[in-house]
Write an enzyme that holds these catalytic residues in place. Structure first.
Site, PDB file in Angstrom:
ATOM      1  N   ARG A   1      14.987  63.517  87.426  1.00 35.75           N
ATOM      2  CA  ARG A   1      14.602  62.223  88.162  1.00 35.75           C
ATOM      3  C   ARG A   1      13.365  61.737  88.213  1.00 35.75           C
ATOM      4  O   ARG A   1      12.327  62.936  88.405  1.00 35.75           O
ATOM      5  CB  ARG A   1      15.340  62.295  89.634  1.00 35.75           C
ATOM      6  CG  ARG A   1      16.849  62.268  89.954  1.00 35.75           C
ATOM      7  CD  ARG A   1      17.602  60.871  89.378  1.00 35.75           C
ATOM      8  NE  ARG A   1      18.831  61.061  89.734  1.00 35.75           N
ATOM      9  CZ  ARG A   1      19.724  61.432  88.663  1.00 35.75           C
ATOM     10  NH1 ARG A   1      19.495  61.665  87.552  1.00 35.75           N
ATOM     11  NH2 ARG A   1      20.941  61.249  88.988  1.00 35.75           N
TER      12      ARG A   1
ATOM     13  N   GLU B   1      15.208  53.193  86.923  1.00 34.83           N
ATOM     14  CA  GLU B   1      16.102  53.440  85.587  1.00 34.83           C
ATOM     15  C   GLU B   1      15.478  52.558  84.622  1.00 34.83           C
ATOM     16  O   GLU B   1      16.326  52.251  83.482  1.00 34.83           O
ATOM     17  CB  GLU B   1      17.185  53.537  85.854  1.00 34.83           C
ATOM     18  CG  GLU B   1      17.929  54.608  86.918  1.00 34.83           C
ATOM     19  CD  GLU B   1      17.665  55.974  86.472  1.00 34.83           C
ATOM     20  OE1 GLU B   1      17.143  56.201  85.477  1.00 34.83           O
ATOM     21  OE2 GLU B   1      18.026  56.858  86.970  1.00 34.83           O
TER      22      GLU B   1
ATOM     23  N   HIS C   1      18.297  57.447  80.644  1.00 33.60           N
ATOM     24  CA  HIS C   1      19.208  58.280  81.785  1.00 33.60           C
ATOM     25  C   HIS C   1      20.436  58.764  81.092  1.00 33.60           C
ATOM     26  O   HIS C   1      21.522  58.291  81.396  1.00 33.60           O
ATOM     27  CB  HIS C   1      19.416  57.502  82.956  1.00 33.60           C
ATOM     28  CG  HIS C   1      20.351  58.237  84.288  1.00 33.60           C
ATOM     29  ND1 HIS C   1      20.191  57.855  85.443  1.00 33.60           N
ATOM     30  CD2 HIS C   1      21.036  59.302  83.871  1.00 33.60           C
ATOM     31  CE1 HIS C   1      21.039  58.934  85.993  1.00 33.60           C
ATOM     32  NE2 HIS C   1      21.359  59.799  85.175  1.00 33.60           N
TER      33      HIS C   1
HETATM   34  N1  LIG Z   1      19.678  62.868  83.137  1.00 34.78           N
HETATM   35  C1  LIG Z   1      20.852  62.865  83.278  1.00 34.78           C
HETATM   36  O1  LIG Z   1      21.694  62.117  82.923  1.00 34.78           O
HETATM   37  C2  LIG Z   1      20.905  63.970  84.465  1.00 34.78           C
HETATM   38  C3  LIG Z   1      22.442  64.260  84.669  1.00 34.78           C
HETATM   39  C4  LIG Z   1      22.802  65.332  85.626  1.00 34.78           C
HETATM   40  C5  LIG Z   1      21.854  65.735  86.618  1.00 34.78           C
HETATM   41  N2  LIG Z   1      20.590  65.432  86.447  1.00 34.78           N
HETATM   42  C6  LIG Z   1      19.487  65.732  87.262  1.00 34.78           C
HETATM   43  O2  LIG Z   1      19.105  66.997  86.882  1.00 34.78           O
HETATM   44  C7  LIG Z   1      18.761  67.676  88.050  1.00 34.78           C
HETATM   45  C8  LIG Z   1      19.285  68.943  88.144  1.00 34.78           C
HETATM   46  O3  LIG Z   1      20.817  68.731  88.185  1.00 34.78           O
HETATM   47  P1  LIG Z   1      21.849  69.981  88.486  1.00 34.78           P
HETATM   48  O4  LIG Z   1      23.289  69.481  87.913  1.00 34.78           O
HETATM   49  O5  LIG Z   1      21.440  71.111  87.641  1.00 34.78           O
HETATM   50  O6  LIG Z   1      22.000  70.246  89.849  1.00 34.78           O
HETATM   51  P2  LIG Z   1      21.690  71.420  90.836  1.00 34.78           P
HETATM   52  O7  LIG Z   1      22.212  71.137  92.110  1.00 34.78           O
HETATM   53  O8  LIG Z   1      22.828  72.568  90.181  1.00 34.78           O
HETATM   54  O9  LIG Z   1      20.499  72.120  90.805  1.00 34.78           O
HETATM   55  C9  LIG Z   1      19.300  71.651  91.251  1.00 34.78           C
HETATM   56  C10 LIG Z   1      18.578  73.035  91.672  1.00 34.78           C
HETATM   57  O10 LIG Z   1      17.265  72.151  92.138  1.00 34.78           O
HETATM   58  C11 LIG Z   1      16.680  73.504  93.069  1.00 34.78           C
HETATM   59  N3  LIG Z   1      15.685  72.956  94.139  1.00 34.78           N
HETATM   60  C12 LIG Z   1      15.890  72.588  95.303  1.00 34.78           C
HETATM   61  N4  LIG Z   1      14.642  72.392  95.814  1.00 34.78           N
HETATM   62  C13 LIG Z   1      13.619  72.810  94.988  1.00 34.78           C
HETATM   63  C14 LIG Z   1      12.427  73.112  94.929  1.00 34.78           C
HETATM   64  N5  LIG Z   1      11.717  72.645  96.090  1.00 34.78           N
HETATM   65  N6  LIG Z   1      11.708  73.456  93.811  1.00 34.78           N
HETATM   66  C15 LIG Z   1      12.431  73.818  92.817  1.00 34.78           C
HETATM   67  N7  LIG Z   1      13.711  73.824  92.692  1.00 34.78           N
HETATM   68  C16 LIG Z   1      14.615  73.262  93.829  1.00 34.78           C
HETATM   69  C17 LIG Z   1      17.884  73.595  93.677  1.00 34.78           C
HETATM   70  O11 LIG Z   1      17.884  75.066  94.318  1.00 34.78           O
HETATM   71  C18 LIG Z   1      19.142  73.864  92.677  1.00 34.78           C
HETATM   72  O12 LIG Z   1      19.030  75.283  91.918  1.00 34.78           O
HETATM   73  C19 LIG Z   1      18.894  66.603  89.165  1.00 34.78           C
HETATM   74  O13 LIG Z   1      17.798  66.175  89.547  1.00 34.78           O
HETATM   75  C20 LIG Z   1      19.934  65.757  88.879  1.00 34.78           C
HETATM   76  O14 LIG Z   1      19.753  64.537  89.629  1.00 34.78           O
HETATM   77  C21 LIG Z   1      20.077  64.278  85.591  1.00 34.78           C
END
Ligand SMILES: NC(=O)c1ccc[n+]([C@@H]2O[C@H](COP(=O)([O-])OP(=O)(O)OC[C@H]3O[C@@H](n4cnc5c(N)ncnc54)[C@H](O)[C@@H]3O)[C@@H](O)[C@H]2O)c1
Length: 325
Positions: free
Chosen positions: A238, A267, A286
């Site tokens: 993000r 976005e 995205h």
């Molecule tokens: N580009 C895209 O199309 C797309 C698609 C899916 C997810 N995403 C984004 O990718 C990221 C990860 O998604 P995900 O599905 O793996 O989510 P997830 O919830 O499985 O993983 C998120 C991780 O962030 C960690 N986290 C929380 N606080 C933290 C901190 N202070 N420092 C480091 N890590 C911390 C959590 O412990 C967790 O392991 C999110 O930001 C999500 O919005 C983007």
């Protein structure tokens, strides 16, 4: 499930999960994403549509589930997202309606895009492609080999900030490329590196943390400064996680040698934004999770959990288990 159940599905839904759902209920499949212009229901419009269809199961991806939806006699609401923030979960819980979600549905898709951005940015794929298309291969009295020489990834170190579903899906891919992977995630058991070490030792830094008050802006000028000179920066998580002005300054100074970004605040990016004229930057809107497999995955996760629910088992990905009797 008793006969006569009907599911209104406004998410894209496909594959095994669709077959499973069709065995459970009559399915009205009308994905929001197939409408032109896009159609996103608010609570009242979704309730009206569900009532018209006689649905007692609602499966959404982007529509908002709130208010009058909870007056309907629903068996369950499925939100085809990891974070079902389009559903008023408190309202559903008050009405006793289970809410199901689909964690990790797009992890492989995002990880693959991160790899694509990494190679595209580090190997100059976009400007090199442009040289060929414009018949400018031998421009500026040089050969392309000289202009596009780069460091390979094998043997180098990648640092992941956030080791959830996407971070894990990326870790093995990077290891498969011959990289050593360090990970910082204070909430993951197997990501024990301190952030300072990850920033200091990584040739590539890739962000995969959820946006929380703690992670908002977590990569600012000081963190960029702590990175290796010439680091490659990726953000497929993000835009809110990093400071854009600091990134631009580091790209200008060469502190960051290349970047790949799948997110911008709002976005979109102003065409006049400095990033748009930097050849060592790759920008995508995205699309990390934009794969047919993402849809097949969320379909299977939601349909399998609906089966569990109707068979009296606890669904694996229920958001409000307190509603289960
Ligand atoms: N580009 C895209 O199309 C797309 C698609 C899916 C997810 N995403 C984004 O990718 C990221 C990860 O998604 P995900 O599905 O793996 O989510 P997830 O919830 O499985 O993983 C998120 C991780 O962030 C960690 N986290 C929380 N606080 C933290 C901190 N202070 N420092 C480091 N890590 C911390 C959590 O412990 C967790 O392991 C999110 O930001 C999500 O919005 C983007």
């Amino acid at each position: 499930m008793p006969p006569g159940h009907r599911a209104l599905v406004t998410a894209p839904f496909r594959g095994e999960g669709l077959d499973t759902l069709q065995q459970l209920a009559d399915v009205v499949l009308d994905p929001w994403i197939d409408q032109t212009p896009l159609r996103i229901y608010d609570g009242p419009r979704l309730a009206e549509r569900a009532q018209k269809e006689g649905a007692d199961i609602i499966v959404v991806e982007s529509d908002f589930v709130s208010g009058p939806v909870f007056d309907l006699p629903l068996v369950a609401i499925g939100s085809c997202r990891g974070d079902p923030n389009n559903v008023d979960v408190a309202g559903a819980t008050k009405a006793g309606i289970p809410v199901l979600r689909a964690p990790g549905r797009n992890a492989d898709g995002v990880a693959e895009l991160a790899i694509a951005l990494l190679f595209t940015a580090t190997r100059g794929v976009l400007p090199a492609d442009q040289d060929v298309r414009s018949d400018l291969v031998f421009r500026d009295d040089t050969i392309p080999y000289r202009r596009y020489r780069a460091w390979q990834l094998a043997g180098r170190t990648a640092g992941l900030v956030g080791l959830g579903a996407v971070g894990r899906a990326l870790r093995w891919r990077l290891e498969g490329l011959g990289m050593q992977v360090l990970a910082y995630d204070p909430y993951a058991n197997d990501a024990g590196e301190p952030l300072d070490r990850v920033l200091d030792e990584s040739d590539v830094i890739s962000l995969h943390a959820a946006v929380t008050p703690e992670t908002h802006g977590m990569i600012g000028a000081a963190q960029f400064d702590a990175m290796k000179d010439g680091v490659v920066f990726l953000n497929t998580a993000r835009a809110q996680l990093h400071d854009m002005d600091a990134l631009v300054a580091c790209l200008r100074s060469g502190k960051v040698s290349a970047a790949g970004l799948d997110h911008f605040v709002g976005e979109r990016l102003d065409p006049e934004h400095p990033l748009t004229s930097m050849p060592n930057v790759v920008l995508t809107p995205h699309i990390g999770g934009a794969t047919f497999d993402t849809e097949a995955n969320h379909s299977r996760l939601i349909a399998d959990d609906l089966c569990r629910l109707v068979e009296g088992e606890r669904p694996l990905h229920i958001v409000n288990p307190e509603v289960l009797k």
